[in-house]
Motif scaffolding. Structure first.
Motif, PDB file in Angstrom:
ATOM      1  N   UNK B  79      -0.418  -0.987 -30.019  1.00  0.00           N
ATOM      2  CA  UNK B  79      -0.934   0.232 -29.397  1.00  0.00           C
ATOM      3  C   UNK B  79      -2.457   0.253 -29.578  1.00  0.00           C
ATOM      4  N   UNK B  80      -3.085   1.190 -28.930  1.00  0.00           N
ATOM      5  CA  UNK B  80      -4.555   1.314 -28.939  1.00  0.00           C
ATOM      6  C   UNK B  80      -5.141   1.368 -30.355  1.00  0.00           C
ATOM      7  N   UNK B  81      -4.410   2.004 -31.269  1.00  0.00           N
ATOM      8  CA  UNK B  81      -4.890   2.194 -32.654  1.00  0.00           C
ATOM      9  C   UNK B  81      -4.522   1.052 -33.595  1.00  0.00           C
ATOM     10  N   UNK B  82      -3.697   0.116 -33.166  1.00  0.00           N
ATOM     11  CA  UNK B  82      -3.094  -0.887 -34.061  1.00  0.00           C
ATOM     12  C   UNK B  82      -2.180  -0.237 -35.112  1.00  0.00           C
ATOM     13  N   UNK B  83      -1.558   0.864 -34.735  1.00  0.00           N
ATOM     14  CA  UNK B  83      -0.601   1.507 -35.643  1.00  0.00           C
ATOM     15  C   UNK B  83       0.789   0.920 -35.405  1.00  0.00           C
ATOM     16  N   UNK B  84       1.251   1.025 -34.157  1.00  0.00           N
ATOM     17  CA  UNK B  84       2.542   0.437 -33.769  1.00  0.00           C
ATOM     18  C   UNK B  84       2.284  -0.892 -33.066  1.00  0.00           C
ATOM     19  N   UNK B  85       3.057  -1.869 -33.480  1.00  0.00           N
ATOM     20  CA  UNK B  85       2.864  -3.211 -32.930  1.00  0.00           C
ATOM     21  C   UNK B  85       4.232  -3.867 -32.699  1.00  0.00           C
ATOM     22  N   UNK B  86       4.183  -5.021 -32.057  1.00  0.00           N
ATOM     23  CA  UNK B  86       5.432  -5.770 -31.863  1.00  0.00           C
ATOM     24  C   UNK B  86       5.654  -6.675 -33.078  1.00  0.00           C
ATOM     25  N   UNK B  98      -8.525  -7.007 -28.862  1.00  0.00           N
ATOM     26  CA  UNK B  98      -8.842  -5.588 -28.850  1.00  0.00           C
ATOM     27  C   UNK B  98      -8.089  -4.927 -27.695  1.00  0.00           C
ATOM     28  N   UNK B  99      -7.409  -3.829 -27.985  1.00  0.00           N
ATOM     29  CA  UNK B  99      -6.633  -3.142 -26.940  1.00  0.00           C
ATOM     30  C   UNK B  99      -7.552  -2.151 -26.221  1.00  0.00           C
TER      31      UNK B  99
END
Lengths: 97, 110
Positions: B79-86, B98-99
């Motif tokens: 996600x944009x914040x690097x909170x949720x990822x695969x 960078x998203x």
């Protein structure tokens, strides 16, 4: 902001003016500040989410001039604008290897 | 609710959907603290990496997890914040680019 293009940091090298438009809660903004700190780069920052009223409006207008999407961090290094925490671009703009 | 409780709650919900917390624990806890701070400030858990309007309806699309996290994780693994990822992003199997901001400018009330 009215100072000349270069400042003389303690190590004697010239560095461009660095301003970060940031959010106090944003992880990329924190990472950017930390990175510049580690590089001993002097910078100013403005946490836009902590501003209120007319001051907030005025600063948002400033950010939009540099970055119309008004996303954070928006990093101004001399006359370069870097949107987001992009270490390589920041280094290049600062002339760091 | 504290950040650890939020972590435990969201972990269960998000992992069932195939989304994972970034393994950078410090960063995750910092972001969760920011979400709780935003909840306190504005009454909703708006994205910590975006400027919030203070109006819940206006910011509905960026209440965490935001609507853009689904296409962002599909395209960038994060996600944009690097909170949720695969899973692949956490395992380092895909580049950690960078998203970019996906929220359309017209959604921004500024």
């Amino acid at each position: 902001m009215s100072e000349p293009d270069t400042k003389t940091p303690p190590d004697g090298k010239n560095q461009p003016d660095v301003t970060i438009y940031s959010l106090s809660t944003c992880s990329h903004c924190k990472a950017t500040k930390k990175f510049l700190g580690e590089c001993t780069i002097k910078y100013e920052f403005i946490d836009v989410d902590l501003l209120e009223g007319d001051e907030r409006k005025a600063i948002i207008e400033d950010v939009k001039k540099f970055n119309p999407r008004c996303s954070f961090p928006t990093v101004i290094i001399g006359d370069k604008v870097i949107v987001g925490y992009k270490e390589q671009e920041i280094k290049e703009a600062l002339g760091l290897k | 609710m504290n950040a650890q409780q939020l972590y435990d709650m969201m972990k269960k919900v998000q992992e069932a959907k195939g989304y994972f917390f970034n393994t950078d624990r410090e960063r995750v806890m910092e972001l969760l603290e920011s979400l709780l701070l935003n909840k306190q400030r504005y009454g909703y858990m708006g994205c910590p990496c975006r400027l919030l309007s203070g109006n819940r309806d206006q910011d509905r699309d960026i209440i965490c997890p935001c609507v853009y996290s689904v296409p962002d994780i599909a395209e960038f693994g994060s996600c944009y914040c690097n909170l949720y990822v695969s899973k692949e992003w956490n395992e380092g199997k895909i580049p950690r680019d960078y998203v970019p901001e996906r929220r359309p400018p017209e959604k921004m009330p500024f």
